[in-house]
Scaffold this motif. Sequence first.
Motif, mmCIF file in Angstrom:
data_model
loop_
_atom_site.group_PDB
_atom_site.id
_atom_site.type_symbol
_atom_site.label_atom_id
_atom_site.label_comp_id
_atom_site.label_asym_id
_atom_site.label_seq_id
_atom_site.Cartn_x
_atom_site.Cartn_y
_atom_site.Cartn_z
ATOM 1 N N VAL A 230 0.819 -1.212 0.000
ATOM 2 C CA VAL A 230 0.000 0.000 0.000
ATOM 3 C C VAL A 230 0.862 1.277 0.000
ATOM 4 O O VAL A 230 0.419 2.330 -0.446
ATOM 5 C CB VAL A 230 -1.017 -0.016 1.172
ATOM 6 N N PHE A 231 2.118 1.191 0.469
ATOM 7 C CA PHE A 231 2.996 2.371 0.505
ATOM 8 C C PHE A 231 3.826 2.439 -0.767
ATOM 9 O O PHE A 231 4.502 1.478 -1.119
ATOM 10 C CB PHE A 231 3.914 2.331 1.730
ATOM 11 N N TYR B 149 -5.310 19.000 1.064
ATOM 12 C CA TYR B 149 -5.501 17.775 0.280
ATOM 13 C C TYR B 149 -6.961 17.321 0.352
ATOM 14 O O TYR B 149 -7.708 17.739 1.232
ATOM 15 C CB TYR B 149 -4.573 16.670 0.797
ATOM 16 N N VAL B 150 -7.333 16.464 -0.573
ATOM 17 C CA VAL B 150 -8.690 15.890 -0.545
ATOM 18 C C VAL B 150 -8.594 14.555 0.203
ATOM 19 O O VAL B 150 -7.916 13.639 -0.247
ATOM 20 C CB VAL B 150 -9.213 15.660 -1.971
ATOM 21 N N PRO B 151 -9.243 14.463 1.384
ATOM 22 C CA PRO B 151 -9.175 13.220 2.139
ATOM 23 C C PRO B 151 -9.696 12.053 1.314
ATOM 24 O O PRO B 151 -10.554 12.215 0.460
ATOM 25 C CB PRO B 151 -10.077 13.476 3.362
ATOM 26 N N GLY B 152 -9.176 10.886 1.579
ATOM 27 C CA GLY B 152 -9.656 9.706 0.878
ATOM 28 C C GLY B 152 -8.778 8.514 1.140
ATOM 29 O O GLY B 152 -7.886 8.540 1.974
ATOM 30 N N LYS B 153 -9.065 7.464 0.393
ATOM 31 C CA LYS B 153 -8.352 6.198 0.552
ATOM 32 C C LYS B 153 -7.302 6.057 -0.543
ATOM 33 O O LYS B 153 -7.461 6.555 -1.635
ATOM 34 C CB LYS B 153 -9.325 5.013 0.449
ATOM 35 N N HIS C 185 -0.251 8.488 4.594
ATOM 36 C CA HIS C 185 0.783 8.411 3.564
ATOM 37 C C HIS C 185 1.498 9.758 3.415
ATOM 38 O O HIS C 185 2.722 9.814 3.314
ATOM 39 C CB HIS C 185 0.184 7.969 2.227
ATOM 40 N N MET C 186 0.725 10.833 3.421
ATOM 41 C CA MET C 186 1.308 12.165 3.304
ATOM 42 C C MET C 186 2.203 12.448 4.520
ATOM 43 O O MET C 186 3.320 12.938 4.374
ATOM 44 C CB MET C 186 0.190 13.210 3.217
ATOM 45 N N LEU D 121 -6.816 -0.376 8.618
ATOM 46 C CA LEU D 121 -7.703 0.646 8.030
ATOM 47 C C LEU D 121 -6.980 1.981 7.883
ATOM 48 O O LEU D 121 -7.185 2.702 6.914
ATOM 49 C CB LEU D 121 -8.974 0.818 8.865
ATOM 50 N N ALA D 122 -6.117 2.316 8.836
ATOM 51 C CA ALA D 122 -5.374 3.586 8.756
ATOM 52 C C ALA D 122 -4.379 3.557 7.599
ATOM 53 O O ALA D 122 -4.091 4.587 6.992
ATOM 54 C CB ALA D 122 -4.646 3.857 10.064
ATOM 55 N N GLN D 123 -3.877 2.372 7.258
ATOM 56 C CA GLN D 123 -2.873 2.259 6.192
ATOM 57 C C GLN D 123 -3.415 2.675 4.826
ATOM 58 O O GLN D 123 -2.648 2.937 3.916
ATOM 59 C CB GLN D 123 -2.329 0.824 6.124
#
Length: 161
Positions: free
Chosen positions: A58-59, A153-157, A141-142, A133-135
């Motif tokens: 995911v990173f 930023y625009v929050p999201g997944k 990430h930011m 879920l936080a990942q």
Amino acid sequence: MTTPTATARISSKKQTLEDAYSPPANFLEIDVSDPQTHGVAKKRYTDYEVRMKTNLPVFKLKESGVRRRYSDFEWLRNELERDSKIVVPPLPGKAFKRQLPFRGDDGLFEDEFIEDRRKGLEQFVNKVAGHPLAQNEKCLHMFLQEPVIDKNYVPGKIRTT
């Protein structure tokens, strides 16, 4: 004398040297270190190096290092609390008493306080980042990988492809 089957040892697979010394299947290590105090008087603040190593898909970066101050950790906590479904752990305290004038010590800039805060921030970010879920949250990430946090930023997944 025979051993009854109820107490017989379960045969386990022998661990090979390769098993013992190969990298773990999934890992995420985050260190908060190298506190540095900048500025003078009311413009004085301390920031910390946040270093991350991972093999989680995911990173996008597998290793990163950024500098963050306490208010950046507060920002991350507030974003996660608002946008994710996880229970976000508390940050180490704000230390209002250490900000009072006429103290006999360095207050917020006392080495012992900075070290205690560093440990607390490291525990906080590891608990948060360790949550599946936080990942997936852009804010995490930011926080971990971008040199500058874009507060607009625009929050999201994060979507992994």
